[in-house]
Design a protein around this motif. Sequence first.
Motif, PDB file in Angstrom:
ATOM      1  N   HIS A  59      18.943 -25.003 -28.649  1.00 28.61           N
ATOM      2  CA  HIS A  59      18.471 -23.777 -28.012  1.00 28.61           C
ATOM      3  C   HIS A  59      17.641 -24.077 -26.773  1.00 28.61           C
ATOM      4  CE1 HIS A  59      17.880 -19.477 -28.005  1.00 28.61           C
ATOM      5  NE2 HIS A  59      16.602 -19.684 -27.749  1.00 28.61           N
ATOM      6  N   ASP A  62      19.325 -24.797 -23.508  1.00 27.52           N
ATOM      7  CA  ASP A  62      20.035 -23.621 -22.979  1.00 27.52           C
ATOM      8  C   ASP A  62      21.512 -23.620 -23.337  1.00 27.52           C
ATOM      9  OD1 ASP A  62      17.812 -22.362 -21.914  1.00 27.52           O
ATOM     10  OD2 ASP A  62      17.926 -23.503 -20.056  1.00 27.52           O
ATOM     11  N   GLU A  64      23.999 -21.801 -25.433  1.00 24.17           N
ATOM     12  CA  GLU A  64      24.022 -20.513 -26.125  1.00 24.17           C
ATOM     13  C   GLU A  64      25.420 -20.218 -26.633  1.00 24.17           C
ATOM     14  OE1 GLU A  64      22.577 -17.850 -23.173  1.00 24.17           O
ATOM     15  OE2 GLU A  64      20.501 -18.454 -23.474  1.00 24.17           O
ATOM     16  N   LYS A  76      22.593  -9.996 -28.792  1.00 22.37           N
ATOM     17  CA  LYS A  76      23.438 -11.156 -28.492  1.00 22.37           C
ATOM     18  C   LYS A  76      22.610 -12.438 -28.595  1.00 22.37           C
ATOM     19  CE  LYS A  76      26.403  -8.696 -25.281  1.00 22.37           C
ATOM     20  NZ  LYS A  76      26.922  -8.645 -23.913  1.00 22.37           N
ATOM     21  N   PHE A  77      23.308 -13.546 -28.778  1.00 31.65           N
ATOM     22  CA  PHE A  77      22.631 -14.844 -28.780  1.00 31.65           C
ATOM     23  C   PHE A  77      21.905 -15.079 -27.464  1.00 31.65           C
ATOM     24  CE2 PHE A  77      25.814 -15.725 -32.092  1.00 31.65           C
ATOM     25  CZ  PHE A  77      25.013 -16.315 -33.051  1.00 31.65           C
ATOM     26  N   SER A  78      22.504 -14.640 -26.369  1.00 33.02           N
ATOM     27  CA  SER A  78      21.910 -14.859 -25.047  1.00 33.02           C
ATOM     28  C   SER A  78      20.658 -14.012 -24.828  1.00 33.02           C
ATOM     29  CB  SER A  78      22.932 -14.564 -23.954  1.00 33.02           C
ATOM     30  OG  SER A  78      23.387 -13.231 -24.056  1.00 33.02           O
ATOM     31  N   ASP A  79      20.414 -13.015 -25.670  1.00 31.40           N
ATOM     32  CA  ASP A  79      19.225 -12.161 -25.538  1.00 31.40           C
ATOM     33  C   ASP A  79      17.984 -12.787 -26.174  1.00 31.40           C
ATOM     34  OD1 ASP A  79      20.811 -10.269 -24.325  1.00 31.40           O
ATOM     35  OD2 ASP A  79      21.150  -9.140 -26.183  1.00 31.40           O
ATOM     36  N   ASP A  82      13.529 -18.552 -25.686  1.00 33.25           N
ATOM     37  CA  ASP A  82      13.153 -19.832 -26.287  1.00 33.25           C
ATOM     38  C   ASP A  82      11.831 -19.714 -27.043  1.00 33.25           C
ATOM     39  OD1 ASP A  82      15.355 -20.963 -25.165  1.00 33.25           O
ATOM     40  OD2 ASP A  82      14.288 -21.890 -23.487  1.00 33.25           O
ATOM     41  N   GLY A  86      11.433 -16.187 -29.294  1.00 31.95           N
ATOM     42  CA  GLY A  86      12.750 -15.970 -29.876  1.00 31.95           C
ATOM     43  C   GLY A  86      12.670 -15.608 -31.344  1.00 31.95           C
TER      44      GLY A  86
END
Length: 90
Positions: A59, A62, A64, A76-79, A82, A86
């Motif tokens: 993670h 970066d 994803e 989403k995973f991208s939302d 870190d 997170g």
Amino acid sequence: GTTMSMVDESVVGVQAPAGFLDPLGFVAKDGPEAFVRRRAVERKHGRISMVAFVGILVHNADIEFPGYISKSADLKFSDVPDGLNGFFSI
């Protein structure tokens, strides 16, 4: 028998020069079956912590995954940011 005779000292985890170390007397109190179970649980927890650490590294690099963590929550995973942010965003 004594605590020393209750556990096979040739197994992994019993190391020289200390030999079998049970400073709190768990094996004497609970028996060798509990010792075997505690070792298995310790291995399981160690493996889970290693996988969790790899997840942190992935993670933080970066990397994803595409798609949704939760389609119903439109997350989403991208939302997911870190670090601890997170953790609290889920």
